[in-house]
Design a protein around this motif. Structure first.
Motif, PDB file in Angstrom:
ATOM      1  N   LEU A 129     -12.925  -6.132   4.572  1.00  0.00           N
ATOM      2  CA  LEU A 129     -11.760  -6.089   3.543  1.00  0.00           C
ATOM      3  C   LEU A 129     -12.410  -6.103   2.227  1.00  0.00           C
ATOM      4  O   LEU A 129     -11.547  -5.368   1.426  1.00  0.00           O
ATOM      5  N   CYS A 130     -13.378  -6.681   1.944  1.00  0.00           N
ATOM      6  CA  CYS A 130     -13.722  -6.798   0.374  1.00  0.00           C
ATOM      7  C   CYS A 130     -14.464  -5.376   0.091  1.00  0.00           C
ATOM      8  O   CYS A 130     -14.518  -4.874  -0.832  1.00  0.00           O
ATOM      9  N   ALA A 131     -14.958  -4.807   1.054  1.00  0.00           N
ATOM     10  CA  ALA A 131     -15.788  -3.592   0.978  1.00  0.00           C
ATOM     11  C   ALA A 131     -14.577  -2.323   0.607  1.00  0.00           C
ATOM     12  O   ALA A 131     -14.693  -1.494   0.015  1.00  0.00           O
ATOM     13  N   LEU A 132     -13.311  -2.744   1.400  1.00  0.00           N
ATOM     14  CA  LEU A 132     -12.340  -1.664   1.316  1.00  0.00           C
ATOM     15  C   LEU A 132     -11.706  -1.608  -0.034  1.00  0.00           C
ATOM     16  O   LEU A 132     -11.253  -0.904  -0.697  1.00  0.00           O
ATOM     17  N   MET A 133     -11.751  -3.014  -0.659  1.00  0.00           N
ATOM     18  CA  MET A 133     -11.297  -3.305  -2.122  1.00  0.00           C
ATOM     19  C   MET A 133     -12.186  -2.465  -2.985  1.00  0.00           C
ATOM     20  O   MET A 133     -11.802  -2.152  -4.106  1.00  0.00           O
ATOM     21  N   LEU A 134     -13.460  -2.143  -2.540  1.00  0.00           N
ATOM     22  CA  LEU A 134     -14.394  -1.514  -3.527  1.00  0.00           C
ATOM     23  C   LEU A 134     -14.018   0.052  -3.398  1.00  0.00           C
ATOM     24  O   LEU A 134     -15.158   0.753  -3.825  1.00  0.00           O
ATOM     25  N   LEU A 135     -13.047   0.483  -2.785  1.00  0.00           N
ATOM     26  CA  LEU A 135     -12.990   1.873  -2.189  1.00  0.00           C
ATOM     27  C   LEU A 135     -13.251   2.835  -3.297  1.00  0.00           C
ATOM     28  O   LEU A 135     -13.484   4.004  -3.295  1.00  0.00           O
ATOM     29  N   LEU A 136     -12.498   2.548  -4.614  1.00  0.00           N
ATOM     30  CA  LEU A 136     -12.531   3.205  -5.921  1.00  0.00           C
ATOM     31  C   LEU A 136     -13.728   3.098  -6.672  1.00  0.00           C
ATOM     32  O   LEU A 136     -13.981   4.082  -7.673  1.00  0.00           O
ATOM     33  N   VAL A 137     -14.807   2.604  -6.163  1.00  0.00           N
ATOM     34  CA  VAL A 137     -16.043   2.631  -6.526  1.00  0.00           C
ATOM     35  C   VAL A 137     -17.009   3.545  -5.903  1.00  0.00           C
ATOM     36  O   VAL A 137     -17.538   3.082  -4.729  1.00  0.00           O
ATOM     37  N   PRO A 138     -16.959   5.003  -6.038  1.00  0.00           N
ATOM     38  CA  PRO A 138     -18.081   5.795  -5.414  1.00  0.00           C
ATOM     39  C   PRO A 138     -19.327   5.413  -4.973  1.00  0.00           C
ATOM     40  O   PRO A 138     -20.130   4.829  -5.914  1.00  0.00           O
ATOM     41  N   GLY A 139     -19.633   5.455  -3.578  1.00  0.00           N
ATOM     42  CA  GLY A 139     -21.169   5.190  -3.216  1.00  0.00           C
ATOM     43  C   GLY A 139     -21.211   3.736  -2.930  1.00  0.00           C
ATOM     44  O   GLY A 139     -21.783   3.124  -1.706  1.00  0.00           O
TER      45      GLY A 139
END
Length: 229
Positions: A129-139
């Protein structure tokens, strides 16, 4: 290690494991559907949509794509849960097929197995879920998703396989003594999470792979102890 990975992948489609594979896939799909419905319900309650037909349609499409993407990030957590539930079936089939002359592992007590599985499920769910929150950070999100799951799933699958032949403390100690090897094995498991359909076989493949890896590392450890005696 690569030979273990190829052997495990071939075995998950063998007659011995076909039934377990189908049950695991069915359970994983069911859990993902339930989680997707939960995400949709939460979205509908949290977002107040103005009554413009074109806007409702647009948001419905965006929400649908978001739920599909969110489900992808939930696959590792579902995978960890399914692995714990079917571990002994998979491990027993692999041990009988590949190591018939060696003592079979002992299934874990149900209470301990459930507690361990649920704990890992919650950890993997939180990390993804933490990784999903970083969705807007490409790569960045993809890298975190890949590395975090390589570590978490390899750790879980290996310790679950090892606990069939020793205590949780012994399983943890063996993993820590071979931390790099176990993590590298995780890098061979994590890519499956990114491939639709194949990501559903991850729990069975990961478990079978770690049974082979555990046998090899435990055997190497016994050889060193004998030589040092």
């Amino acid at each position: 290690m690569l030979s273990d990975a190829f052997t495990a992948f071939a075995q998950i489609f063998s007659p011995r494991l076909r039934g377990v594979l189908l049950k695991a896939i069915a359970l994983a799909v069911g859990l993902l559907i339930v989680l997707a419905i939960g995400l949709n319900v939460a979205l509908n309650h949290l977002v107040d949509i103005p009554s413009y037909p074109w806007l409702e349609t647009t948001l419905a499409i965006v929400a649908g794509l978001g739920i599909v993407l969110g489900a992808l990030y939930l696959v590792p957590a579902v995978s960890s849960l399914v692995a714990g539930l079917f571990l002994d079936d998979v491990a027993d089939a692999v041990e009988r097929a590949s190591y018939p002359g060696m003592p079979p592992g002992t299934p874990q007590p149900i209470a301990r197995s459930l507690a361990y599985t649920v704990r890992f499920f919650l950890i993997v769910l939180a990390v993804n879920l933490c990784a999903l929150m970083l969705l807007l950070v490409p790569g960045v999100n993809i890298v975190i998703f890949f590395i975090a799951n390589a570590y978490l799933l390899s750790r879980e699958y290996f310790e679950l396989a090892a606990m069939r032949h020793g205590s949780p403390a012994e399983a943890r100690a063996l993993r820590q003594a071979n931390a790099v090897t176990v993590f590298l094995a995780g890098l061979l498991i994590a890519p499956l999470l990114m491939v639709p359909v194949l990501n559903l076989v991850t729990p069975i493949y990961g478990t079978a792979f770690m049974v082979h890896l555990h046998k090899r590392l435990a055997g190497r450890r016994r050889s060193r102890l004998i030589e040092g005696a």
